[in-house]
Design a protein around this motif. Sequence first.
Motif, mmCIF file in Angstrom:
data_model
loop_
_atom_site.group_PDB
_atom_site.id
_atom_site.type_symbol
_atom_site.label_atom_id
_atom_site.label_comp_id
_atom_site.label_asym_id
_atom_site.label_seq_id
_atom_site.Cartn_x
_atom_site.Cartn_y
_atom_site.Cartn_z
ATOM 1 N N VAL A 200 -1.838 2.095 -10.854
ATOM 2 C CA VAL A 200 -1.888 1.301 -9.623
ATOM 3 C C VAL A 200 -0.458 1.207 -9.112
ATOM 4 N N ARG A 201 -0.250 1.607 -7.860
ATOM 5 C CA ARG A 201 1.105 1.642 -7.308
ATOM 6 C C ARG A 201 1.372 0.431 -6.423
ATOM 7 N N LEU A 202 2.484 -0.232 -6.700
ATOM 8 C CA LEU A 202 3.008 -1.256 -5.798
ATOM 9 C C LEU A 202 4.197 -0.608 -5.101
ATOM 10 N N MET B 41 10.354 17.352 5.168
ATOM 11 C CA MET B 41 10.820 15.957 5.109
ATOM 12 C C MET B 41 9.881 15.046 5.882
ATOM 13 N N SER B 42 9.540 13.925 5.275
ATOM 14 C CA SER B 42 8.869 12.851 5.988
ATOM 15 C C SER B 42 9.910 11.782 6.272
ATOM 16 N N ALA B 43 10.281 11.629 7.538
ATOM 17 C CA ALA B 43 11.302 10.634 7.905
ATOM 18 C C ALA B 43 10.756 9.215 7.806
ATOM 19 N N LYS B 44 9.459 9.082 7.451
ATOM 20 C CA LYS B 44 8.850 7.769 7.282
ATOM 21 C C LYS B 44 9.304 7.111 5.980
ATOM 22 N N LYS B 45 9.993 7.889 5.145
ATOM 23 C CA LYS B 45 10.539 7.307 3.909
ATOM 24 C C LYS B 45 12.057 7.133 4.102
ATOM 25 N N ASP B 46 12.852 8.095 3.626
ATOM 26 C CA ASP B 46 14.301 7.908 3.704
ATOM 27 C C ASP B 46 14.889 8.218 5.081
ATOM 28 N N ASN C 85 10.032 12.239 -7.391
ATOM 29 C CA ASN C 85 8.684 12.730 -7.645
ATOM 30 C C ASN C 85 7.654 11.607 -7.482
ATOM 31 N N ASN C 86 7.106 11.499 -6.283
ATOM 32 C CA ASN C 86 6.204 10.387 -5.945
ATOM 33 C C ASN C 86 5.030 10.295 -6.907
ATOM 34 N N SER C 87 4.315 11.408 -7.091
ATOM 35 C CA SER C 87 3.087 11.367 -7.904
ATOM 36 C C SER C 87 3.389 10.981 -9.352
ATOM 37 N N LEU D 37 0.833 -1.204 0.000
ATOM 38 C CA LEU D 37 0.000 0.000 0.000
ATOM 39 C C LEU D 37 0.869 1.256 0.000
ATOM 40 N N THR D 38 1.916 1.258 0.802
ATOM 41 C CA THR D 38 2.785 2.439 0.884
ATOM 42 C C THR D 38 4.174 2.051 1.381
ATOM 43 N N ASP D 39 5.143 2.900 1.056
ATOM 44 C CA ASP D 39 6.505 2.745 1.581
ATOM 45 C C ASP D 39 6.706 3.698 2.753
ATOM 46 N N HIS E 264 5.956 15.777 13.554
ATOM 47 C CA HIS E 264 5.556 14.375 13.742
ATOM 48 C C HIS E 264 5.529 13.602 12.432
ATOM 49 N N GLN E 265 5.319 14.276 11.311
ATOM 50 C CA GLN E 265 5.545 13.656 10.003
ATOM 51 C C GLN E 265 5.633 14.754 8.955
ATOM 52 N N GLY E 266 5.725 14.371 7.676
ATOM 53 C CA GLY E 266 5.973 15.364 6.629
ATOM 54 C C GLY E 266 4.896 16.421 6.517
ATOM 55 N N ARG E 267 3.644 15.979 6.602
ATOM 56 C CA ARG E 267 2.539 16.917 6.365
ATOM 57 C C ARG E 267 2.436 17.989 7.460
ATOM 58 N N ALA E 268 2.987 17.712 8.639
ATOM 59 C CA ALA E 268 2.988 18.726 9.703
ATOM 60 C C ALA E 268 3.935 19.856 9.309
ATOM 61 N N LEU F 116 12.829 22.069 -0.965
ATOM 62 C CA LEU F 116 12.780 20.670 -1.417
ATOM 63 C C LEU F 116 11.755 19.909 -0.583
ATOM 64 N N ASP F 117 10.922 19.109 -1.255
ATOM 65 C CA ASP F 117 10.164 18.074 -0.548
ATOM 66 C C ASP F 117 11.077 16.856 -0.607
ATOM 67 N N ALA F 118 11.755 16.601 0.522
ATOM 68 C CA ALA F 118 12.939 15.733 0.503
ATOM 69 C C ALA F 118 12.674 14.300 0.963
ATOM 70 N N CYS F 119 11.397 13.867 1.024
ATOM 71 C CA CYS F 119 11.069 12.543 1.586
ATOM 72 C C CYS F 119 11.986 11.432 1.106
ATOM 73 N N ARG F 120 12.297 11.449 -0.203
ATOM 74 C CA ARG F 120 13.077 10.337 -0.777
ATOM 75 C C ARG F 120 14.403 10.862 -1.329
ATOM 76 N N PHE F 121 15.027 11.748 -0.547
ATOM 77 C CA PHE F 121 16.263 12.398 -1.013
ATOM 78 C C PHE F 121 17.392 11.409 -1.254
HETATM 79 N N1 F0G Z 1 5.619 14.438 0.242
HETATM 80 C C1 F0G Z 1 5.708 13.308 -0.472
HETATM 81 C C2 F0G Z 1 6.411 13.320 -1.789
HETATM 82 C C3 F0G Z 1 5.130 12.125 0.023
HETATM 83 O O1 F0G Z 1 5.222 11.004 -0.697
HETATM 84 C C4 F0G Z 1 4.476 12.155 1.275
HETATM 85 C C5 F0G Z 1 3.845 10.947 1.813
HETATM 86 C C6 F0G Z 1 4.430 13.359 1.988
HETATM 87 C C7 F0G Z 1 5.023 14.487 1.444
HETATM 88 C C8 F0G Z 1 3.756 13.470 3.325
HETATM 89 O O2 F0G Z 1 4.494 12.859 4.317
HETATM 90 O O3 F0G Z 1 2.980 11.037 5.136
HETATM 91 O O4 F0G Z 1 4.896 11.872 6.520
HETATM 92 O O5 F0G Z 1 2.899 13.271 6.203
HETATM 93 N N2 F0G Z 1 3.599 9.928 1.114
HETATM 94 C C9 F0G Z 1 3.019 8.657 1.544
HETATM 95 C C10 F0G Z 1 2.795 7.765 0.346
HETATM 96 C C11 F0G Z 1 1.840 8.780 2.420
HETATM 97 O O6 F0G Z 1 2.126 6.709 0.507
HETATM 98 O O7 F0G Z 1 3.286 8.062 -0.743
HETATM 99 P P1 F0G Z 1 3.771 12.227 5.614
#
Ligand code: F0G
Length: 456
Positions: free
Chosen positions: A403-405, A253-258, A184-186, A48-50, A97-101, A213-218
């Motif tokens: 569809v994303r895997l 940055m969302s540390a939930k990725k990189d 670029n996730n999207s 579902l997600t990384d 607490h996560q990226g969106r904050a 930078l939106d650096a989630c996957r830097f």
């Molecule tokens: N920016 C990008 C490029 C992301 O992929 C995400 C989260 C966020 C910001 C937001 O970060 O979840 O920590 O608040 N992407 C997840 C996904 C949810 O499934 O691609 P977050």
Amino acid sequence: MRTIIEPFRIKMTEALPLTTREERETRLASAYNNIFLLAAEDVTIDLLTDSGTGAMSDRQWAALMLGDESYAGSASWRRFERVVREITGFKHIFPTHQGRAAERILAATRLKPGDIVPNNSHFDTTRANIEYVGAKAVDLLTPEGRDLYSEQRFKGDIDLAVLERLIEAEGAQKIPFCMITVTNNSGGGQPVSLQNIQQARRLLSQHAIPLILDACRFAENAYFIKQHEPGWGNKTLLEIAREMFSLADGATMSAKKDGLANIGGFFGCNDDQWAEDFRNLLILTEGFPTYGGLAGRDLEAISVGLMEALEDDYQRYRHATVEYLAQRLIERGVPLVRPPGGHAVFIDAAAFCMHLSPRDYPGIGLVNALYLEGGVRAVELGSVMFGKRLPGGGEAPASHELVRLALPRRVYTQSHFDYVIEVVDAVWRARDTIRPHRIAQQAPFLRHFTAWFEAA
Ligand code: F0G
């Protein structure tokens, strides 16, 4: 040796639920045919997600024990700040607490109604946070980036010519900052080249527009640069990451990725006024600036994880895994976004389900078929997620039905991916039986999370 192996061995296991087809049929029906409404125990392989789904290393688990939970001035905060500064070089660093904050506070402190924020592609929470304060989020992907099948390497690059025209047409004062999302996730997890970031920086500097930078996957992006951008092959991933951040005025940055952590994020910037405004709102909604909504132990896990994400062996394995999955699906004829991105494989559901139109939500049909076939959970990025509802009840479809895997980090082994390949292949061979879906019930926005579907 030619075989690229997982650069870790397994010290703790978590049982995978193995279910029968009959069980999956019952579970999916009780989830109203929406995989978001399934209980996770009913999913065998969860793609579902990384985000936040990775496995932590022994060094991260050990670091948890060093967590200093002091409200103010904790030692964990100082270690976190040191690591984030070593990578990004930013003067001011705030945990969130996560990226969106980080996105929410950035939007609330820097944007006003009518402002414009360009990006290669805004992730949905970034777009929502910008639009929530009345500003406009604009996607400026290059034509190659929008072409699902173009084999060009840096399909995440922002379109500089269009960016320049936008600045000239709207005026720099309407653009409080420009963003670039790496990777670029999207757009399929596609990388952005350093050259593109450098050129964007030059153009933006001429108009005094800051770059964020939106650096989630830097780190995944840095590996693509090392592999494919001339002149960077001999640099370390840390050096490349530093170069990327040095071109920016700030980063979310969302540390939930990189960050290789299960929760966390940060915002970094150089400007003192930006920092002061950010800090004030952070205290209001997230917490004191030395913890920002995280436990001290979370800060420790992220500090270790950020550096592990920059290890060559880790990134080599990570990218080889995505390529392994993508290559075998391509060999079987499955239509995929090319070349594979850094964190996921994107299937072109419209080409997969030629007998369905966008109004039949082919992505939902495919996602549900993958679950029923083998308990694999993927996610639709198509007309359910991005379609626009029109006044009068109609609907404008999304530009693509994907569809994303997504691949959780360090979680599944090669045999798990062999299984996923088998599942996708079986669904591919029976693709004509994928059924159209209708929406039985939906929320006014972000409907994909909670909608009820019926197979027609
Ligand atoms: N920016 C990008 C490029 C992301 O992929 C995400 C989260 C966020 C910001 C937001 O970060 O979840 O920590 O608040 N992407 C997840 C996904 C949810 O499934 O691609 P977050």
